[in-house]
Each structure stands twice: as C-alpha cells, then as structure tokens.
Design a protein around this motif. Sequence first.
Motif, mmCIF file in Angstrom:
data_model
loop_
_atom_site.group_PDB
_atom_site.id
_atom_site.type_symbol
_atom_site.label_atom_id
_atom_site.label_comp_id
_atom_site.label_asym_id
_atom_site.label_seq_id
_atom_site.Cartn_x
_atom_site.Cartn_y
_atom_site.Cartn_z
ATOM 1 N N LEU A 1 10.470 35.238 78.495
ATOM 2 C CA LEU A 1 9.175 35.789 78.114
ATOM 3 C C LEU A 1 8.726 36.885 79.090
ATOM 4 O O LEU A 1 7.759 37.575 78.527
ATOM 5 C CB LEU A 1 8.317 34.333 78.685
ATOM 6 C CG LEU A 1 8.185 33.442 77.621
ATOM 7 C CD1 LEU A 1 7.331 32.113 78.284
ATOM 8 C CD2 LEU A 1 7.355 33.715 76.493
ATOM 9 N N GLY B 1 4.835 25.770 74.593
ATOM 10 C CA GLY B 1 5.100 27.017 74.740
ATOM 11 C C GLY B 1 4.430 28.023 73.835
ATOM 12 O O GLY B 1 4.515 29.295 74.019
ATOM 13 N N MET C 1 6.881 40.123 77.871
ATOM 14 C CA MET C 1 5.565 40.572 78.327
ATOM 15 C C MET C 1 5.457 41.817 78.754
ATOM 16 O O MET C 1 4.625 42.687 78.612
ATOM 17 C CB MET C 1 4.830 39.452 79.260
ATOM 18 C CG MET C 1 4.664 38.133 78.539
ATOM 19 S SD MET C 1 3.335 37.402 79.551
ATOM 20 C CE MET C 1 4.356 36.799 80.965
ATOM 21 N N GLN D 1 14.532 30.952 79.666
ATOM 22 C CA GLN D 1 13.634 30.772 78.950
ATOM 23 C C GLN D 1 12.328 31.700 79.507
ATOM 24 O O GLN D 1 11.809 32.688 79.020
ATOM 25 C CB GLN D 1 12.918 29.516 78.326
ATOM 26 C CG GLN D 1 12.087 30.048 77.233
ATOM 27 C CD GLN D 1 11.259 28.636 76.632
ATOM 28 O OE1 GLN D 1 11.152 27.614 77.291
ATOM 29 N NE2 GLN D 1 11.204 28.556 75.433
ATOM 30 N N ASP E 1 7.331 29.950 70.079
ATOM 31 C CA ASP E 1 8.800 29.371 70.177
ATOM 32 C C ASP E 1 9.462 29.916 69.002
ATOM 33 O O ASP E 1 9.049 29.787 68.054
ATOM 34 C CB ASP E 1 8.785 27.926 70.300
ATOM 35 C CG ASP E 1 8.408 27.202 71.495
ATOM 36 O OD1 ASP E 1 8.282 28.172 72.389
ATOM 37 O OD2 ASP E 1 8.474 26.090 71.748
ATOM 38 N N HIS F 1 2.640 33.648 73.314
ATOM 39 C CA HIS F 1 3.859 33.102 73.537
ATOM 40 C C HIS F 1 4.409 32.271 72.250
ATOM 41 O O HIS F 1 3.398 31.447 72.044
ATOM 42 C CB HIS F 1 3.969 32.362 74.743
ATOM 43 C CG HIS F 1 3.840 33.255 76.010
ATOM 44 N ND1 HIS F 1 3.731 32.720 77.146
ATOM 45 C CD2 HIS F 1 3.640 34.574 76.236
ATOM 46 C CE1 HIS F 1 3.354 33.550 78.114
ATOM 47 N NE2 HIS F 1 3.320 34.818 77.577
#
Lengths: 133, 227
Positions: free
Chosen positions: B67, B154, B71, B63, B86, B84
């Motif tokens: 991310l 998250g 980004m 994960q 989920d 961010h």
Amino acid sequence: MEHLQLVKLILILLVVGLVFLYFAKIRSQLLDSLIVLLIAGVGIALVILPEMATGLAHLVGVGRGADLLMYISLMGIMFLLILIYSRLRELEANITHLARDIALNRAAFLTNDRKNRTPAAESSADSRLSDEG
Amino acid sequence: MGNSIFVVIPAYNESRAIRSTVEPLIAHGYTVVVVDDHSIDQTCAVLQKLPVYYLRHPINLGQGAALQTGMDFALQQEAEFIIHFDADGQHQAEDISMLMEPLQCGQADVVIGSRFLRWEDRQEVPTFRQLFLRVAVLVNWLITGVRLTDAHNGFRALTRSAAQKIYLRENRFAHASEILVQIRHAKLRYVERPTKIVYTNYSKAKGQSLWNAFNIMVDLLLSRFIR
C-alpha cells in the motif's frame, strides 16, 4: 510474606518499565554495546569467582548464588531479545526502503505503447541500456 | 476528474480475481495502480495490455508495504485522491464515488469504508466474522484511540495532503490499525461511509484468520513500545 511478594512484583514491573523506556526513548548505539559488555563482564566474573555470586546473593537478600545468577541471566536474555527484535525491525525497514525504490523505478504502464510508459520506467530502462553500452 | 483519482491495489497471488477487480475501475475512469507484492502466480500476466500502472516488489514484503509503495507512486504521479482497494474482488468500484464525496466537499481528509453502517451490508457478513470484527473494533479503539464501526476494512479514500502525512511502517496486516494511529496523530478529519462487501469463497479463503489477528496485536503493541 505477603509484603515481600508485593515488593517483588513492584520490582519486576519497574525493571520491565525501565527496559521499555530504554528501548522507546533513551536508546543509543554506545549504551547498547556498554550494556552487552556489562552483561558479558558479569558472566565472566561469576565463572571465575563462583563464590562471589553467593556473597552477592546474601547481600541483596536472595538465598543462593545460583538463584541470583538465574535472575540476572533472565534479565540479560530479555534485554538481548528486545535488542535483537529492534535491530530486526531496523533491518526490515531498510530492506523495505530498498525494495520500494526498486519497485518505483521499474514501474510500468501495461500497454504496448511505449509513449505511455511512465518517466520513471523510461529512465530506468534508459539507464539499463547505457549500462550495457 | 477521474484520472486524478488513483486506486491503489496491493496484490499477492491474486491472478484469479485481479482482472475482474481492475476492469470496472478502468471503466469508471480511475487511474489504477497495482502493486504486486512479489506474487509467484500469473498476477502480472493476467493484467497484460490493461491500461494500469504495474509495480512489483523484488521481494515479498506484506500488504502494508505494498500500500505504501502504491501511495508513494500515486503521489509521484500527482494524484489528487488515493483509494485503497482490495484485489480479491470484495469491494465495489461503484462505491468509490460515495467514499469520495466527503473529500470533494472538503468535509474530511480520510474516508473509511464500513460494513456495519447499513443493515443490508451487515447481513452479508458471516456470523462468526461479525463477532470477530466486533472484538477487533474494541481492540482497535483501545490501542489506537480511534473509534470506528468496522475494523480492518481495506476500503479507504484519502486526499493528497492526508496521504502525504501518512507513512506505513507496518509491512504486514497491522497497517490497518497503524493508519488509524497516524490519522489521529496528524489530526486528520475522518468519516465512515457504508460499503458493500461481497464475500465469495475466494475472498473468504483469503481473509484474516483468528491466529493472524493475534499476530497483528502483538505486532502493534511491540511497535508502539520498541523502535
């Protein structure tokens, strides 16, 4: 006896601290190889001259040569384990970079409209085309 | 305004929830970036024809890595703000505007969601999970030096310049603590904002186990000492 245990504890902490310091700050490729060679060298020397271990053991105040051997091997194994762990992390970081670049290059906007695709996806599609041509 | 706000969603085998997670975000006018972490289900197929950016890792990385990929992509696309989010549907698209507020007023560089700021949000969290999160908050505080009311939430919002200062090296779940370490080191201003978390059986099954929490701690401690 109490004293001796305390001394041993301090020694152990010192060794652990040194190993971490080494991996966190001092590390270099050359030193890595030298330490691995040193460990192998000590191992070979002890196989050829087993009585040397007993002599050395008496010198540093450990009862038997076999005990000294065990202490040294434990430290060697610990060092190698951490070395391998940090190599694995490096490897993982490299693979992550590669995979990330591939994902970024193939990024797509999920509509049928070709105009809406990203420049990155466009250029990678074009380069694939030119590869085939 | 909305389309310079990029919502980054890491997704791994989320075909059941991803479409209903993404649709409200599109309706709010946000730019959605789904990073598929090499799912082996229909995650890509269920997103087809939705106006979202879709990136796929050629191998499964975790994960945190997803991310970071999202980004990187958002920054390439000139995102002004990065969220961010989920994939499993436990975060609410409506809450984004509340998270964005401190960023838009220039009061903070990073906003982190919390389940423990409002009584009604806390009620939603199962009892065992609450206990578990309390411990995680303490551990996070000890390891990262950042004291929050929630751990491993998250839901975050970052300005462009904050996102540029952060680079997640923890590919798996330790990234949630790693990001706090980097926030502190980069001296970014952070605040917490209450977020509503909807626990479904689906999201609960996807959540962190106790054993995983132990793995996260080991990952974090080792990475702090060994490079």
